[in-house]
Design an enzyme around this catalytic site. Structure first.
Site, PDB file in Angstrom:
ATOM      1  N   GLU A   1       4.363  -5.312   7.144  1.00 39.94           N
ATOM      2  CA  GLU A   1       3.562  -4.281   7.826  1.00 39.94           C
ATOM      3  C   GLU A   1       3.929  -4.121   9.288  1.00 39.94           C
ATOM      4  OE1 GLU A   1       2.394  -6.685   5.854  1.00 39.94           O
ATOM      5  OE2 GLU A   1       0.746  -5.990   4.592  1.00 39.94           O
TER       6      GLU A   1
ATOM      7  N   GLU B   1      -0.334  -9.414  -1.038  1.00 41.92           N
ATOM      8  CA  GLU B   1      -1.758  -9.773  -0.894  1.00 41.92           C
ATOM      9  C   GLU B   1      -2.471  -9.777  -2.249  1.00 41.92           C
ATOM     10  OE1 GLU B   1      -2.298  -6.772   2.117  1.00 41.92           O
ATOM     11  OE2 GLU B   1      -2.679  -8.282   3.658  1.00 41.92           O
TER      12      GLU B   1
ATOM     13  N   ALA C   1       0.864  -1.182   0.000  1.00 43.87           N
ATOM     14  CA  ALA C   1       0.000   0.000   0.000  1.00 43.87           C
ATOM     15  C   ALA C   1       0.897   1.228   0.000  1.00 43.87           C
ATOM     16  CB  ALA C   1      -0.881  -0.011   1.237  1.00 43.87           C
TER      17      ALA C   1
ATOM     18  N   GLY D   1       0.557  -5.128   0.727  1.00 45.44           N
ATOM     19  CA  GLY D   1      -0.599  -5.211  -0.171  1.00 45.44           C
ATOM     20  C   GLY D   1      -0.227  -5.806  -1.533  1.00 45.44           C
TER      21      GLY D   1
HETATM   22  N1  CO8 Z   1       4.579   3.292  -0.413  1.00 46.64           N
HETATM   23  C1  CO8 Z   1       4.983   4.495  -0.893  1.00 46.64           C
HETATM   24  N2  CO8 Z   1       6.187   4.665  -1.481  1.00 46.64           N
HETATM   25  C2  CO8 Z   1       6.986   3.594  -1.582  1.00 46.64           C
HETATM   26  C3  CO8 Z   1       6.609   2.312  -1.129  1.00 46.64           C
HETATM   27  C4  CO8 Z   1       5.334   2.188  -0.499  1.00 46.64           C
HETATM   28  N3  CO8 Z   1       4.885   1.013  -0.047  1.00 46.64           N
HETATM   29  N4  CO8 Z   1       7.626   1.467  -1.356  1.00 46.64           N
HETATM   30  C5  CO8 Z   1       8.611   2.173  -1.966  1.00 46.64           C
HETATM   31  N5  CO8 Z   1       8.210   3.454  -2.111  1.00 46.64           N
HETATM   32  C6  CO8 Z   1       8.975   4.556  -2.736  1.00 46.64           C
HETATM   33  C7  CO8 Z   1      10.105   5.038  -1.855  1.00 46.64           C
HETATM   34  O1  CO8 Z   1       9.628   5.974  -0.905  1.00 46.64           O
HETATM   35  C8  CO8 Z   1      11.019   5.669  -2.877  1.00 46.64           C
HETATM   36  O2  CO8 Z   1      10.492   6.906  -3.247  1.00 46.64           O
HETATM   37  P1  CO8 Z   1      11.469   8.216  -3.271  1.00 46.64           P
HETATM   38  O3  CO8 Z   1      12.454   7.911  -4.371  1.00 46.64           O
HETATM   39  O4  CO8 Z   1      10.552   9.354  -3.588  1.00 46.64           O
HETATM   40  O5  CO8 Z   1      12.106   8.285  -1.939  1.00 46.64           O
HETATM   41  C9  CO8 Z   1      10.865   4.756  -4.082  1.00 46.64           C
HETATM   42  O6  CO8 Z   1       9.630   4.069  -3.892  1.00 46.64           O
HETATM   43  C10 CO8 Z   1      11.977   3.715  -4.199  1.00 46.64           C
HETATM   44  O7  CO8 Z   1      12.033   2.994  -2.996  1.00 46.64           O
HETATM   45  P2  CO8 Z   1      13.360   2.885  -2.100  1.00 46.64           P
HETATM   46  O8  CO8 Z   1      14.261   4.056  -2.345  1.00 46.64           O
HETATM   47  O9  CO8 Z   1      12.951   2.630  -0.686  1.00 46.64           O
HETATM   48  O10 CO8 Z   1      14.029   1.597  -2.737  1.00 46.64           O
HETATM   49  P3  CO8 Z   1      14.985   0.553  -2.019  1.00 46.64           P
HETATM   50  O11 CO8 Z   1      15.525  -0.317  -3.088  1.00 46.64           O
HETATM   51  O12 CO8 Z   1      15.964   1.249  -1.149  1.00 46.64           O
HETATM   52  O13 CO8 Z   1      14.022  -0.320  -1.057  1.00 46.64           O
HETATM   53  C11 CO8 Z   1      12.021  -1.570  -0.528  1.00 46.64           C
HETATM   54  C12 CO8 Z   1      13.018  -1.098  -1.630  1.00 46.64           C
HETATM   55  C13 CO8 Z   1      12.760  -2.521   0.448  1.00 46.64           C
HETATM   56  C14 CO8 Z   1      10.870  -2.291  -1.177  1.00 46.64           C
HETATM   57  C15 CO8 Z   1      11.548  -0.326   0.266  1.00 46.64           C
HETATM   58  O14 CO8 Z   1      11.069   0.645  -0.673  1.00 46.64           O
HETATM   59  C16 CO8 Z   1      10.441  -0.598   1.231  1.00 46.64           C
HETATM   60  O15 CO8 Z   1      10.694  -1.132   2.298  1.00 46.64           O
HETATM   61  N6  CO8 Z   1       9.171  -0.248   0.882  1.00 46.64           N
HETATM   62  C17 CO8 Z   1       8.055  -0.377   1.747  1.00 46.64           C
HETATM   63  C18 CO8 Z   1       7.592  -1.841   1.798  1.00 46.64           C
HETATM   64  C19 CO8 Z   1       6.448  -1.973   2.791  1.00 46.64           C
HETATM   65  O16 CO8 Z   1       6.590  -1.738   3.966  1.00 46.64           O
HETATM   66  N7  CO8 Z   1       5.269  -2.404   2.288  1.00 46.64           N
HETATM   67  C20 CO8 Z   1       4.097  -2.571   3.092  1.00 46.64           C
HETATM   68  C21 CO8 Z   1       3.259  -1.330   3.043  1.00 46.64           C
HETATM   69  S1  CO8 Z   1       1.877  -1.381   4.156  1.00 46.64           S
HETATM   70  C22 CO8 Z   1       0.759  -2.339   3.339  1.00 46.64           C
HETATM   71  O17 CO8 Z   1       0.974  -2.810   2.248  1.00 46.64           O
HETATM   72  C23 CO8 Z   1      -0.535  -2.562   4.052  1.00 46.64           C
HETATM   73  C24 CO8 Z   1      -1.516  -3.300   3.169  1.00 46.64           C
HETATM   74  C25 CO8 Z   1      -2.896  -3.041   3.661  1.00 46.64           C
HETATM   75  C26 CO8 Z   1      -3.939  -3.302   2.625  1.00 46.64           C
HETATM   76  C27 CO8 Z   1      -3.508  -3.023   1.210  1.00 46.64           C
HETATM   77  C28 CO8 Z   1      -4.582  -2.429   0.368  1.00 46.64           C
HETATM   78  C29 CO8 Z   1      -3.995  -1.620  -0.747  1.00 46.64           C
END
Ligand code: CO8
Length: 273
Positions: free
Chosen positions: A147, A127, A81, A124
């Site tokens: 999460e 999922e 998400a 998500g």
């Molecule tokens: N949301 C928003 N932005 C994101 C997300 C995300 N989930 N994941 C990555 N991005 C963005 C980063 O902020 C970054 O943007 P910017 O360049 O503007 O800073 C860009 O994408 C590239 O990401 P990274 O620089 O972080 O890339 P890395 O290679 O360093 O890391 C990762 C990659 C490990 C995947 C890292 O981006 C990360 O940990 N992302 C978050 C993963 C996460 O926690 N996901 C769970 C989210 S909560 C959720 O899904 C709840 C679900 C509930 C129901 C769903 C219904 C839709």
């Protein structure tokens, strides 16, 4: 004050129907791409709305027999998400807007859904991949429910679908630690249909979709429903459901055609009736 029209946001998903393979258009197959690569295809509410609408539109089209869902770029299927959007939510806003009810609409799509996962399928994103019926993964794919590291927990099926797919022991570890699982580990534990080299992820998913699209449509719909019921029903009720669906298919023209074609040693011509 001058009224200025807001700049319309470009679509967050891309639909190609029929999808294009190496040999040209693929009959009956649609390719849907989650298209926010700058944020690793994070699933914000707008994207989820567009995705559900597109899937329902394709599902209503009898010419569409299988749908492949993938992520733009080679880094992610979807990294979850959109955390920036989630960060400003409150229990009241989540309850009022109830964006997650759309997930249930994806589950009601009768056309087979195939996730083609390259890179991250997290939160998500994992999922969504698990909501699909089949999952083709590139060998560099990573699956997880991180999460917990954000102070929450899976909210769109992660605790339920992951547990059913890979069992409690592994699911509990992934959900409580937030660690990711490789494509190989996911395949070994039954989450993934097939692992292929990364560059072949979409072609392999399209090929699988083309094979399904060439099957008798009503039998595909009934079989998909019956396999999915196995996750919800007890064995006796599941077997009863399967038997009734089997009997029902004997009313179709395609059943007569399939069996006649076999005995006449020719290719069947399905009508979807
Ligand atoms: N949301 C928003 N932005 C994101 C997300 C995300 N989930 N994941 C990555 N991005 C963005 C980063 O902020 C970054 O943007 P910017 O360049 O503007 O800073 C860009 O994408 C590239 O990401 P990274 O620089 O972080 O890339 P890395 O290679 O360093 O890391 C990762 C990659 C490990 C995947 C890292 O981006 C990360 O940990 N992302 C978050 C993963 C996460 O926690 N996901 C769970 C989210 S909560 C959720 O899904 C709840 C679900 C509930 C129901 C769903 C219904 C839709």
């Amino acid at each position: 004050m001058i009224d200025v029209d807001p700049v319309p946001r470009p679509p967050s998903i891309l639909v190609v129907f029929p999808a294009t393979g190496t040999a040209g258009p693929i009959d009956g197959v649609a390719l849907v791409t989650l298209d926010r690569p700058k944020v690793l295809n994070a699933l914000d509410f707008t994207l989820i709305a567009e995705l559900t609408d597109a899937l329902e539109t394709l599902d209503r089209d009898p010419a569409c027999r299988a749908i492949v869902i993938t992520g733009a770029g080679d880094r992610a299927f979807a990294a979850g998400a959109d955390i920036r959007e989630l960060a400003v939510q409150t229990p009241a806003s989540l309850l009022a807007d109830d964006h997650f009810h759309r997930w249930e609409r994806i589950k009601r799509v009768r056309t087979p859904l195939i996730a083609a996962v390259r890179g991250f399928a997290l939160g998500g994103g994992c999922e969504l991949a698990m909501t699909c019926d089949l999952l083709v993964a590139g060998e560099g794919a990573q699956f997880g429910q991180p999460e917990i590291r954000l102070g929450v927990m899976p909210g769109a099926g992660g605790t339920q679908r992951l547990t059913r797919a890979i069992g409690k022991a592994k699911a509990m570890e992934l959900v409580l630690t937030g660690r990711t699982m490789s494509a190989g580990e996911a395949e070994a534990h039954g989450l993934v249909t097939r692992v292929v080299p990364d560059d072949e992820t979409i072609p392999a998913a399209l090929e699988l979709a083309a094979t399904i699209a060439a099957m008798p449509p009503l039998a595909v719909i009934a079989a998909k429903e019956a396999v999915n019921r196995a996750e919800e029903l007890g064995l006796e009720a599941g077997l009863e459901f399967e038997r009734r669906s089997f009997y029902l298919l004997f009313a179709t023209e395609d059943r007569r055609e399939g069996m006649a074609a076999f005995t006449q040693k020719r290719k069947p011509a399905w009508k979807g009736r």
